[in-house]
Design a protein around this motif. Structure first.
Motif, PDB file in Angstrom:
ATOM      1  N   GLY A  27       0.807  -1.205   0.000  1.00 35.73           N
ATOM      2  CA  GLY A  27       0.000   0.000   0.000  1.00 35.73           C
ATOM      3  C   GLY A  27       0.843   1.258   0.000  1.00 35.73           C
ATOM      4  N   VAL A  30      -2.134   7.975   0.116  1.00 33.00           N
ATOM      5  CA  VAL A  30      -2.711   8.701  -1.022  1.00 33.00           C
ATOM      6  C   VAL A  30      -3.181  10.105  -0.646  1.00 33.00           C
ATOM      7  N   LEU A  44       1.529   4.844  -7.020  1.00 31.15           N
ATOM      8  CA  LEU A  44       0.209   4.218  -7.094  1.00 31.15           C
ATOM      9  C   LEU A  44      -0.193   3.901  -8.528  1.00 31.15           C
ATOM     10  N   GLU A  48      -1.175   0.200  -9.727  1.00 32.34           N
ATOM     11  CA  GLU A  48      -2.483  -0.081 -10.319  1.00 32.34           C
ATOM     12  C   GLU A  48      -2.348  -0.653 -11.720  1.00 32.34           C
ATOM     13  N   TYR A  73      -4.323  -4.150  -0.558  1.00 34.69           N
ATOM     14  CA  TYR A  73      -3.129  -3.379  -0.238  1.00 34.69           C
ATOM     15  C   TYR A  73      -2.750  -3.592   1.222  1.00 34.69           C
ATOM     16  N   ASN A  75      -1.206  -1.900   4.066  1.00 31.50           N
ATOM     17  CA  ASN A  75      -0.967  -0.512   4.431  1.00 31.50           C
ATOM     18  C   ASN A  75      -0.333  -0.386   5.797  1.00 31.50           C
ATOM     19  N   TRP A  82      -4.602   5.786   3.283  1.00 25.25           N
ATOM     20  CA  TRP A  82      -3.850   4.841   2.468  1.00 25.25           C
ATOM     21  C   TRP A  82      -4.758   4.173   1.433  1.00 25.25           C
ATOM     22  N   THR A  83      -4.143   3.389   0.570  1.00 26.15           N
ATOM     23  CA  THR A  83      -4.842   2.705  -0.518  1.00 26.15           C
ATOM     24  C   THR A  83      -5.879   1.717   0.014  1.00 26.15           C
ATOM     25  N   SER A  84      -6.867   1.470  -0.811  1.00 24.84           N
ATOM     26  CA  SER A  84      -7.886   0.467  -0.477  1.00 24.84           C
ATOM     27  C   SER A  84      -8.250  -0.282  -1.750  1.00 24.84           C
TER      28      SER A  84
END
Length: 167
Positions: A27, A30, A44, A48, A73, A75, A82-84
């Motif tokens: 992660g 963001v 990111l 992705e 991710y 994290n 953070w990313t999800s």
């Protein structure tokens, strides 16, 4: 290389019912704590893109079929948003879709770490009928050959540049 590795790790494994694959990525933060997007390049988009390409390759593979493929991710708990989805959310996604056999592969990691071991433990304790964790790719001879080729080509390019500068 990654697609073939995933499928080779599942040879001889009984994949019954709806089978889901979680592609685990590292992660990244963001947004700052105040909600403002981070001002630095966090990788990111590249992560992705890697997930999208690997997912597409695996969906087209006939030797190992998955009913659903999702990302999770791993994290950290500092620095903002953070990313999800995270691992818990990916598992909940599979549970809601009736996945019986869950497979996870830490595709965003070259080698095992405390993070990947924790993710594997989370998968195994999630209550699926069957759960399988695929080790990181550093054990793959094909990956080692690929990586060695990339390093060798980069080194050759640097040597050629040096030769040009020395003339």
């Amino acid at each position: 290389v990654y697609r073939d590795y995933v499928c080779s790790q599942l040879k001889g494994v009984t994949l019954q019912g709806k089978v889901g694959l979680i592609l685990i990525m590292h992660g990244t933060v963001v947004a700052q704590r105040n909600g403002e997007p981070v001002s630095f390049r966090n990788g990111l988009k590249e992560t992705e893109s890697f997930y999208a390409q690997l997912s597409t390759l695996l969906k087209a593979q006939t030797s190992c079929r998955f009913s659903d493929i999702t990302v999770a991710y791993l994290n950290h708990a500092v620095g903002g948003k953070w990313t999800s989805p995270n691992m818990s959310e990916a598992i909940a996604h599979f549970k809601a879709r009736g996945v019986e056999t869950a497979v996870a592969f830490a595709s965003g990691y070259f080698a095992e770490s405390s993070e990947t071991h924790h993710a594997a433990e989370h998968l195994y304790s999630a209550g699926f009928k069957r759960a399988y964790y695929i080790p990181c790719i550093n054990d793959s001879e094909a990956f080692v050959q690929y990586l060695a080729g990339r390093v060798s080509r980069a080194a050759e390019g640097l040597l050629k540049r040096q030769e040009m500068l020395n003339k």
